[in-house]
Motif scaffolding. Structure first.
Motif, mmCIF file in Angstrom:
data_model
loop_
_atom_site.group_PDB
_atom_site.id
_atom_site.type_symbol
_atom_site.label_atom_id
_atom_site.label_comp_id
_atom_site.label_asym_id
_atom_site.label_seq_id
_atom_site.Cartn_x
_atom_site.Cartn_y
_atom_site.Cartn_z
ATOM 1 N N THR A 40 30.038 30.244 -7.982
ATOM 2 C CA THR A 40 31.267 30.478 -7.218
ATOM 3 C C THR A 40 30.993 31.470 -6.100
ATOM 4 O O THR A 40 31.460 31.300 -4.972
ATOM 5 N N LYS A 41 30.231 32.486 -6.393
ATOM 6 C CA LYS A 41 29.879 33.501 -5.403
ATOM 7 C C LYS A 41 29.196 32.853 -4.197
ATOM 8 O O LYS A 41 29.565 33.095 -3.045
ATOM 9 N N SER A 42 28.223 32.009 -4.455
ATOM 10 C CA SER A 42 27.500 31.322 -3.395
ATOM 11 C C SER A 42 28.413 30.356 -2.638
ATOM 12 O O SER A 42 28.351 30.273 -1.407
ATOM 13 N N ASP A 43 29.263 29.650 -3.357
ATOM 14 C CA ASP A 43 30.171 28.690 -2.719
ATOM 15 C C ASP A 43 31.133 29.389 -1.754
ATOM 16 O O ASP A 43 31.380 28.905 -0.650
ATOM 17 N N ILE A 44 31.669 30.523 -2.166
ATOM 18 C CA ILE A 44 32.594 31.275 -1.308
ATOM 19 C C ILE A 44 31.869 31.781 -0.064
ATOM 20 O O ILE A 44 32.345 31.615 1.062
ATOM 21 N N VAL A 45 30.713 32.387 -0.251
ATOM 22 C CA VAL A 45 29.944 32.910 0.875
ATOM 23 C C VAL A 45 29.580 31.768 1.829
ATOM 24 O O VAL A 45 29.741 31.889 3.049
ATOM 25 N N ALA A 46 29.116 30.657 1.285
ATOM 26 C CA ALA A 46 28.739 29.522 2.126
ATOM 27 C C ALA A 46 29.932 29.035 2.939
ATOM 28 O O ALA A 46 29.813 28.791 4.147
ATOM 29 N N TYR A 47 31.078 28.925 2.312
ATOM 30 C CA TYR A 47 32.267 28.444 3.021
ATOM 31 C C TYR A 47 32.662 29.400 4.149
ATOM 32 O O TYR A 47 32.938 28.975 5.271
ATOM 33 N N LEU A 48 32.684 30.680 3.867
ATOM 34 C CA LEU A 48 33.060 31.654 4.890
ATOM 35 C C LEU A 48 32.066 31.679 6.048
ATOM 36 O O LEU A 48 32.463 31.753 7.215
#
Length: 137
Positions: A19-27
């Protein structure tokens, strides 16, 4: 897995698929926008508590920024994170379609052309070859 030392940042603790990576990637894929926790929760389909907690941790660790009114965003000075997200994008472009859940056949795997006769396959091959010849003319 080996790492290229010139690009390696031991302080960057992002791991693909989290989830951490997914959020960072999206932003970082949308650096001109700021997002509320609710918008990220809905867009990334994650539980509200997880979104809120993860965003707070990412902000506290300096991975992302936050406006005074609560919108989270990418940080322009984090070249290491932009590189990470760029690498994720490249991997997805190269291999992402292989992990498409909808592409997984149900039941026993069929071979290409298994449901057609030899005559039908030969006719299709002739048609494709003639189409190629027309393209080269």
């Amino acid at each position: 897995m080996p790492v290229l030392l010139k690009d390696h940042d031991s302080e960057l603790t992002l791991r693909p698929g989290t989830t951490k990576s997914d959020i960072v990637a999206y932003l970082y894929q949308n650096p001109e926008w700021g997002y509320s926790p609710q918008e990220l929760k809905e867009t990334l389909d994650i539980p509200r508590g997880t979104a809120t907690t993860t965003l707070k941790r990412l902000y506290d660790n300096g991975y992302i920024g936050k406006t005074d009114d609560g919108y989270y965003h990418a940080l322009s000075e984090r070249e290491d994170i932009r590189r990470y997200v760029s690498n994720l994008d490249q991997v997805h472009r190269l291999f992402g379609h292989h992990r498409d859940v909808d592409a997984t056949p149900e039941g026993p795997e069929k071979q290409i052309g298994e449901d057609r006769t030899d005559a039908e396959l030969d006719a299709e091959l002739v048609e494709l070859e003639s189409g190629l010849e027309e393209l080269h003319e």
